[in-house]
Design a protein around this motif. Structure first.
Motif, PDB file in Angstrom:
ATOM      1  N   MET A   1     -47.153 -10.808  24.366  1.00  0.00           N
ATOM      2  CA  MET A   1     -46.638  -9.488  24.077  1.00  0.00           C
ATOM      3  C   MET A   1     -45.681  -9.074  25.176  1.00  0.00           C
ATOM      4  O   MET A   1     -45.813  -9.520  26.310  1.00  0.00           O
ATOM      5  CB  MET A   1     -47.791  -8.510  23.899  1.00  0.00           C
ATOM      6  N   LYS A   2     -44.761  -8.224  24.841  1.00  0.00           N
ATOM      7  CA  LYS A   2     -43.792  -7.726  25.818  1.00  0.00           C
ATOM      8  C   LYS A   2     -44.224  -6.339  26.291  1.00  0.00           C
ATOM      9  O   LYS A   2     -44.568  -5.481  25.483  1.00  0.00           O
ATOM     10  CB  LYS A   2     -42.411  -7.653  25.200  1.00  0.00           C
ATOM     11  N   ILE A   3     -44.199  -6.163  27.618  1.00  0.00           N
ATOM     12  CA  ILE A   3     -44.540  -4.883  28.224  1.00  0.00           C
ATOM     13  C   ILE A   3     -43.533  -4.577  29.326  1.00  0.00           C
ATOM     14  O   ILE A   3     -42.808  -5.458  29.776  1.00  0.00           O
ATOM     15  CB  ILE A   3     -45.982  -4.875  28.794  1.00  0.00           C
ATOM     16  N   THR A   4     -43.507  -3.326  29.759  1.00  0.00           N
ATOM     17  CA  THR A   4     -42.687  -2.913  30.895  1.00  0.00           C
ATOM     18  C   THR A   4     -43.610  -2.726  32.089  1.00  0.00           C
ATOM     19  O   THR A   4     -44.636  -2.060  31.984  1.00  0.00           O
ATOM     20  CB  THR A   4     -41.958  -1.592  30.596  1.00  0.00           C
ATOM     21  N   VAL A   5     -43.238  -3.330  33.211  1.00  0.00           N
ATOM     22  CA  VAL A   5     -44.014  -3.176  34.445  1.00  0.00           C
ATOM     23  C   VAL A   5     -43.118  -2.487  35.465  1.00  0.00           C
ATOM     24  O   VAL A   5     -41.980  -2.906  35.694  1.00  0.00           O
ATOM     25  CB  VAL A   5     -44.501  -4.534  34.986  1.00  0.00           C
ATOM     26  N   LYS A   6     -43.639  -1.413  36.053  1.00  0.00           N
ATOM     27  CA  LYS A   6     -42.909  -0.674  37.077  1.00  0.00           C
ATOM     28  C   LYS A   6     -43.652  -0.788  38.405  1.00  0.00           C
ATOM     29  O   LYS A   6     -44.870  -0.815  38.441  1.00  0.00           O
ATOM     30  CB  LYS A   6     -42.780   0.803  36.678  1.00  0.00           C
ATOM     31  N   TYR A   7     -42.859  -0.848  39.469  1.00  0.00           N
ATOM     32  CA  TYR A   7     -43.403  -0.963  40.823  1.00  0.00           C
ATOM     33  C   TYR A   7     -42.870   0.195  41.657  1.00  0.00           C
ATOM     34  O   TYR A   7     -41.688   0.523  41.581  1.00  0.00           O
ATOM     35  CB  TYR A   7     -42.964  -2.286  41.454  1.00  0.00           C
TER      36      TYR A   7
ATOM     37  N   SER B   1     -38.589  -2.387  38.342  1.00  0.00           N
ATOM     38  CA  SER B   1     -39.233  -2.601  37.041  1.00  0.00           C
ATOM     39  C   SER B   1     -38.745  -3.900  36.431  1.00  0.00           C
ATOM     40  O   SER B   1     -37.715  -4.456  36.849  1.00  0.00           O
ATOM     41  CB  SER B   1     -38.953  -1.437  36.092  1.00  0.00           C
ATOM     42  N   GLU B   2     -39.500  -4.366  35.463  1.00  0.00           N
ATOM     43  CA  GLU B   2     -39.121  -5.568  34.730  1.00  0.00           C
ATOM     44  C   GLU B   2     -39.839  -5.611  33.395  1.00  0.00           C
ATOM     45  O   GLU B   2     -40.895  -4.999  33.222  1.00  0.00           O
ATOM     46  CB  GLU B   2     -39.413  -6.826  35.542  1.00  0.00           C
ATOM     47  N   GLN B   3     -39.239  -6.316  32.459  1.00  0.00           N
ATOM     48  CA  GLN B   3     -39.879  -6.598  31.183  1.00  0.00           C
ATOM     49  C   GLN B   3     -40.663  -7.893  31.371  1.00  0.00           C
ATOM     50  O   GLN B   3     -40.120  -8.871  31.892  1.00  0.00           O
ATOM     51  CB  GLN B   3     -38.842  -6.777  30.079  1.00  0.00           C
ATOM     52  N   VAL B   4     -41.916  -7.892  30.953  1.00  0.00           N
ATOM     53  CA  VAL B   4     -42.769  -9.057  31.135  1.00  0.00           C
ATOM     54  C   VAL B   4     -43.310  -9.493  29.780  1.00  0.00           C
ATOM     55  O   VAL B   4     -43.782  -8.667  28.997  1.00  0.00           O
ATOM     56  CB  VAL B   4     -43.939  -8.721  32.097  1.00  0.00           C
TER      57      VAL B   4
ATOM     58  N   SER C   1     -51.376  -3.232  25.347  1.00  0.00           N
ATOM     59  CA  SER C   1     -50.902  -3.352  23.971  1.00  0.00           C
ATOM     60  C   SER C   1     -49.395  -3.579  23.981  1.00  0.00           C
ATOM     61  O   SER C   1     -48.717  -3.271  24.966  1.00  0.00           O
ATOM     62  CB  SER C   1     -51.253  -2.098  23.168  1.00  0.00           C
ATOM     63  N   GLU C   2     -48.876  -4.107  22.906  1.00  0.00           N
ATOM     64  CA  GLU C   2     -47.453  -4.395  22.778  1.00  0.00           C
ATOM     65  C   GLU C   2     -46.630  -3.163  23.133  1.00  0.00           C
ATOM     66  O   GLU C   2     -46.899  -2.052  22.655  1.00  0.00           O
ATOM     67  CB  GLU C   2     -47.139  -4.822  21.344  1.00  0.00           C
ATOM     68  N   GLY C   3     -45.638  -3.349  24.010  1.00  0.00           N
ATOM     69  CA  GLY C   3     -44.717  -2.279  24.362  1.00  0.00           C
ATOM     70  C   GLY C   3     -45.233  -1.264  25.360  1.00  0.00           C
ATOM     71  O   GLY C   3     -44.532  -0.297  25.669  1.00  0.00           O
ATOM     72  N   CYS C   4     -46.425  -1.468  25.903  1.00  0.00           N
ATOM     73  CA  CYS C   4     -46.972  -0.490  26.847  1.00  0.00           C
ATOM     74  C   CYS C   4     -46.216  -0.530  28.170  1.00  0.00           C
ATOM     75  O   CYS C   4     -45.440  -1.446  28.443  1.00  0.00           O
ATOM     76  CB  CYS C   4     -48.467  -0.705  27.066  1.00  0.00           C
ATOM     77  N   GLU C   5     -46.451   0.497  28.983  1.00  0.00           N
ATOM     78  CA  GLU C   5     -45.856   0.587  30.316  1.00  0.00           C
ATOM     79  C   GLU C   5     -46.971   0.576  31.347  1.00  0.00           C
ATOM     80  O   GLU C   5     -47.917   1.349  31.246  1.00  0.00           O
ATOM     81  CB  GLU C   5     -45.067   1.883  30.448  1.00  0.00           C
ATOM     82  N   VAL C   6     -46.846  -0.316  32.313  1.00  0.00           N
ATOM     83  CA  VAL C   6     -47.819  -0.440  33.395  1.00  0.00           C
ATOM     84  C   VAL C   6     -47.108  -0.130  34.698  1.00  0.00           C
ATOM     85  O   VAL C   6     -45.981  -0.567  34.917  1.00  0.00           O
ATOM     86  CB  VAL C   6     -48.407  -1.865  33.452  1.00  0.00           C
ATOM     87  N   ALA C   7     -47.766   0.622  35.567  1.00  0.00           N
ATOM     88  CA  ALA C   7     -47.203   0.925  36.881  1.00  0.00           C
ATOM     89  C   ALA C   7     -48.188   0.508  37.961  1.00  0.00           C
ATOM     90  O   ALA C   7     -49.391   0.720  37.830  1.00  0.00           O
ATOM     91  CB  ALA C   7     -46.896   2.413  36.995  1.00  0.00           C
ATOM     92  N   PHE C   8     -47.657  -0.095  39.014  1.00  0.00           N
ATOM     93  CA  PHE C   8     -48.442  -0.463  40.198  1.00  0.00           C
ATOM     94  C   PHE C   8     -47.886   0.295  41.391  1.00  0.00           C
ATOM     95  O   PHE C   8     -46.664   0.344  41.589  1.00  0.00           O
ATOM     96  CB  PHE C   8     -48.305  -1.965  40.485  1.00  0.00           C
ATOM     97  N   PHE C   9     -48.771   0.884  42.183  1.00  0.00           N
ATOM     98  CA  PHE C   9     -48.324   1.619  43.370  1.00  0.00           C
ATOM     99  C   PHE C   9     -49.468   1.719  44.378  1.00  0.00           C
ATOM    100  O   PHE C   9     -50.643   1.627  44.012  1.00  0.00           O
ATOM    101  CB  PHE C   9     -47.794   3.001  43.002  1.00  0.00           C
TER     102      PHE C   9
END
Length: 83
Positions: free
Chosen positions: A1-7, A19-22, A69-77
């Protein structure tokens, strides 16, 4: 699945991007963190298991058991401290 990950903050600085698409097979935040750690030294340093890293899923603070889930956004900080 493709998700957006933000740092953010020191995590962003260590990884070198905001950020990146993963494309991932991870099903939880924990699985995703482990998958990202294997990407190389910068990820391993920033997201290491011994480090305190906060996570948000779709802009809601979440623990590592949260399901992706597909298309979700995850952030790490890093944790934020006040003064």
């Amino acid at each position: 699945m493709k998700i957006t990950v933000k740092y953010f903050a020191s995590v962003r600085e260590a990884i070198g991007q905001g950020s990146e698409q993963v494309d991932t097979g991870a099903t939880s935040l924990s699985d995703l963190r482990d998958e990202l750690i294997t990407r190389g030294p910068a990820y391993a340093q920033a997201l290491a298991r011994g480090k305190s890293v906060r996570m948000a899923l779709n802009q809601v603070m979440s623990d590592e058991s949260a399901a992706l889930s597909e298309g979700c956004e995850v952030a790490f900080f890093p944790p934020v401290t006040g003064g």
